[in-house]
Design a protein around this motif. Structure first.
Motif, PDB file in Angstrom:
ATOM      1  N   LEU A   1      97.492  33.458  87.378  1.00 49.01           N
ATOM      2  CA  LEU A   1      97.437  32.465  88.465  1.00 49.01           C
ATOM      3  C   LEU A   1      98.477  32.770  89.549  1.00 49.01           C
ATOM      4  N   ASP A   2      99.145  33.929  89.386  1.00 49.91           N
ATOM      5  CA  ASP A   2     100.181  34.371  90.335  1.00 49.91           C
ATOM      6  C   ASP A   2     101.343  33.379  90.439  1.00 49.91           C
ATOM      7  N   LEU A   3     101.676  32.761  89.318  1.00 48.27           N
ATOM      8  CA  LEU A   3     102.750  31.753  89.342  1.00 48.27           C
ATOM      9  C   LEU A   3     104.034  32.235  88.673  1.00 48.27           C
ATOM     10  N   VAL A   4     103.998  33.448  88.099  1.00 46.95           N
ATOM     11  CA  VAL A   4     105.180  33.915  87.360  1.00 46.95           C
ATOM     12  C   VAL A   4     106.169  34.626  88.290  1.00 46.95           C
ATOM     13  N   ARG A   5     107.450  34.231  88.188  1.00 48.52           N
ATOM     14  CA  ARG A   5     108.525  34.908  88.923  1.00 48.52           C
ATOM     15  C   ARG A   5     109.427  35.536  87.857  1.00 48.52           C
ATOM     16  N   LYS A   6     109.304  36.878  87.740  1.00 49.62           N
ATOM     17  CA  LYS A   6     109.975  37.590  86.647  1.00 49.62           C
ATOM     18  C   LYS A   6     111.390  38.008  87.045  1.00 49.62           C
ATOM     19  N   ILE A   7     112.344  37.752  86.151  1.00 49.09           N
ATOM     20  CA  ILE A   7     113.743  38.090  86.418  1.00 49.09           C
ATOM     21  C   ILE A   7     114.263  38.965  85.271  1.00 49.09           C
ATOM     22  N   ASP A   8     114.955  40.056  85.629  1.00 51.52           N
ATOM     23  CA  ASP A   8     115.595  40.896  84.607  1.00 51.52           C
ATOM     24  C   ASP A   8     116.825  40.140  84.089  1.00 51.52           C
ATOM     25  N   ALA A   9     116.772  39.759  82.796  1.00 52.81           N
ATOM     26  CA  ALA A   9     117.827  38.902  82.234  1.00 52.81           C
ATOM     27  C   ALA A   9     118.892  39.683  81.487  1.00 52.81           C
ATOM     28  N   THR A  10     118.896  41.014  81.639  1.00 52.50           N
ATOM     29  CA  THR A  10     119.839  41.818  80.844  1.00 52.50           C
ATOM     30  C   THR A  10     121.223  41.941  81.506  1.00 52.50           C
ATOM     31  N   GLN A  11     121.292  41.607  82.790  1.00 52.18           N
ATOM     32  CA  GLN A  11     122.586  41.735  83.494  1.00 52.18           C
ATOM     33  C   GLN A  11     123.505  40.576  83.116  1.00 52.18           C
ATOM     34  N   SER A  12     124.686  40.540  83.721  1.00 55.15           N
ATOM     35  CA  SER A  12     125.626  39.450  83.431  1.00 55.15           C
ATOM     36  C   SER A  12     125.028  38.138  83.981  1.00 55.15           C
ATOM     37  N   PRO A  13     125.494  36.986  83.471  1.00 53.78           N
ATOM     38  CA  PRO A  13     124.950  35.717  83.970  1.00 53.78           C
ATOM     39  C   PRO A  13     125.013  35.583  85.490  1.00 53.78           C
ATOM     40  N   ASP A  14     126.116  36.005  86.098  1.00 54.45           N
ATOM     41  CA  ASP A  14     126.229  35.871  87.561  1.00 54.45           C
ATOM     42  C   ASP A  14     125.257  36.794  88.291  1.00 54.45           C
ATOM     43  N   GLU A  15     125.081  38.008  87.732  1.00 59.04           N
ATOM     44  CA  GLU A  15     124.134  38.940  88.371  1.00 59.04           C
ATOM     45  C   GLU A  15     122.702  38.409  88.253  1.00 59.04           C
ATOM     46  N   VAL A  16     122.389  37.862  87.095  1.00 57.70           N
ATOM     47  CA  VAL A  16     121.043  37.296  86.922  1.00 57.70           C
ATOM     48  C   VAL A  16     120.850  36.154  87.919  1.00 57.70           C
ATOM     49  N   PHE A  17     121.900  35.337  88.073  1.00 59.30           N
ATOM     50  CA  PHE A  17     121.772  34.182  88.974  1.00 59.30           C
ATOM     51  C   PHE A  17     121.556  34.605  90.427  1.00 59.30           C
ATOM     52  N   GLU A  18     122.119  35.748  90.821  1.00 60.16           N
ATOM     53  CA  GLU A  18     121.891  36.240  92.186  1.00 60.16           C
ATOM     54  C   GLU A  18     120.388  36.415  92.440  1.00 60.16           C
ATOM     55  N   GLU A  19     119.677  36.869  91.417  1.00 61.61           N
ATOM     56  CA  GLU A  19     118.215  37.052  91.545  1.00 61.61           C
ATOM     57  C   GLU A  19     117.507  35.699  91.535  1.00 61.61           C
ATOM     58  N   VAL A  20     117.979  34.818  90.644  1.00 63.78           N
ATOM     59  CA  VAL A  20     117.361  33.487  90.519  1.00 63.78           C
ATOM     60  C   VAL A  20     117.452  32.721  91.840  1.00 63.78           C
ATOM     61  N   LYS A  21     118.642  32.797  92.437  1.00 62.74           N
ATOM     62  CA  LYS A  21     118.911  32.064  93.686  1.00 62.74           C
ATOM     63  C   LYS A  21     117.833  32.304  94.743  1.00 62.74           C
ATOM     64  N   LYS A  22     117.396  33.560  94.811  1.00 60.15           N
ATOM     65  CA  LYS A  22     116.439  33.930  95.864  1.00 60.15           C
ATOM     66  C   LYS A  22     115.167  33.099  95.781  1.00 60.15           C
ATOM     67  N   LEU A  23     114.849  32.616  94.570  1.00 65.63           N
ATOM     68  CA  LEU A  23     113.611  31.845  94.402  1.00 65.63           C
ATOM     69  C   LEU A  23     113.774  30.403  94.856  1.00 65.63           C
ATOM     70  N   PHE A  24     115.009  29.968  94.959  1.00 66.25           N
ATOM     71  CA  PHE A  24     115.250  28.554  95.266  1.00 66.25           C
ATOM     72  C   PHE A  24     115.725  28.331  96.699  1.00 66.25           C
ATOM     73  N   THR A  25     115.981  29.450  97.419  1.00 64.90           N
ATOM     74  CA  THR A  25     116.494  29.250  98.787  1.00 64.90           C
ATOM     75  C   THR A  25     115.424  29.576  99.813  1.00 64.90           C
TER      76      THR A  25
END
Ligand SMILES: Nc1ncnc2c1ncn2[C@@H]1O[C@H](COP(=O)(O)OP(=O)(O)OP(=O)(O)O)[C@@H](O)[C@H]1O
Ligand SMILES: Nc1ccn([C@H]2C[C@H](O)[C@@H](COP(=O)(O)O)O2)c(=O)n1
Length: 211
Positions: A187-211
């Protein structure tokens, strides 16, 4: 003349659509293997973007801990075996928490985990929510396992942060949850994030989806 009429109708329709959408809860599902970092990232999203974090696992653990809960034993059995509690229970806990919070934007963490969760949710909540996307934390099994074992060793107190339960939880994840992620991918609803980095690095990617 015709063109003029349509020019007037379109903005009205759009306004009506916006009104209808705002009546609904805005939600993002958060999925990923056990220990992928869903809870960690949800806390950061709450801090920075003001969402309400509802973890299906936490709600079930709370319900299990209630004195006299009619579902306590059943929930305990599922948690120990890494299997999934029937959706009627989990969905009711989620809906109650959403109503009680009086807020409108939710991260629903660890749900839907199987076909029963998906169908039950769509039936009970489908018309009441606007699903923005599914945040999927991708993390290899060995990394997830080590994180859960470390969490257990650090005193999480969770009955399922041990190798025996983890094997069952991963089996459920691969056989029951991955098909749900694939369903949302179609349904093209998945936003995939590489979760292997440090928590802050992962959050940098997450942020992009919310801003
Ligand atoms: N990016 C990361 N790098 C290293 N450790 C992490 C990372 N993210 C989370 N952790 C740690 O790994 C453990 C699991 O994280 P967390 O509880 O957020 O995962 P989860 O996906 O919510 O797990 P579960 O599904 O089992 O509830 C925690 O001890 C957390 O501190
Ligand atoms: N939708 C859900 C979510 C969780 N559970 C149960 C079974 C899981 O192994 C356990 C822990 O969940 P977690 O905190 O790792 O997200 O809770 C469930 O039955 N249904």
């Amino acid at each position: 003349m015709k063109t003029c009429k349509f020019m007037f109708i379109r903005p009205v329709l759009r306004a009506l659509q916006t009104l209808t959408m705002s009546d609904k809860y805005n939600i993002a599902f958060v999925l990923g293997g056990p220990g992928a970092g869903k809870g960690t990232q949800c806390s950061k999203i709450v801090e920075e973007f003001g969402y309400v974090h509802l973890s299906a696992g936490d709600l079930l653990r709370e319900e299990r801990a209630k004195l006299g809960s009619e579902f306590g034993e059943l929930i305990e059995g599922h948690i120990k075996n890494g299997t999934i509690v029937p959706v009627e229970i989990t969905c009711s806990l989620l809906e109650r928490a959403m109503k009680d919070s009086k807020k409108n934007e939710f991260l629903i963490d660890g749900f839907p985990r199987n076909q029963d969760n998906l169908e039950g949710w769509n039936k009970q909540m489908g018309d009441k929510v606007n699903l923005k996307f599914v945040l999927f934390f991708e993390c290899p099994l060995n990394v997830c396992t080590q994180r859960c074992l470390d969490r257990g060793a650090a005193g999480s107190g969770r009955a399922d942060d041990n190798m025996e339960s983890l094997k069952k939880r991963f089996n459920t994840y691969m056989t029951a949850t991955m098909p749900i992620i694939e369903h949302y991918e179609s349904l093209d609803l998945v936003r995939k994030i590489d979760a292997t980095q440090s928590p802050d690095e992962v959050f940098e990617e997450v942020k992009k989806l919310f801003t």
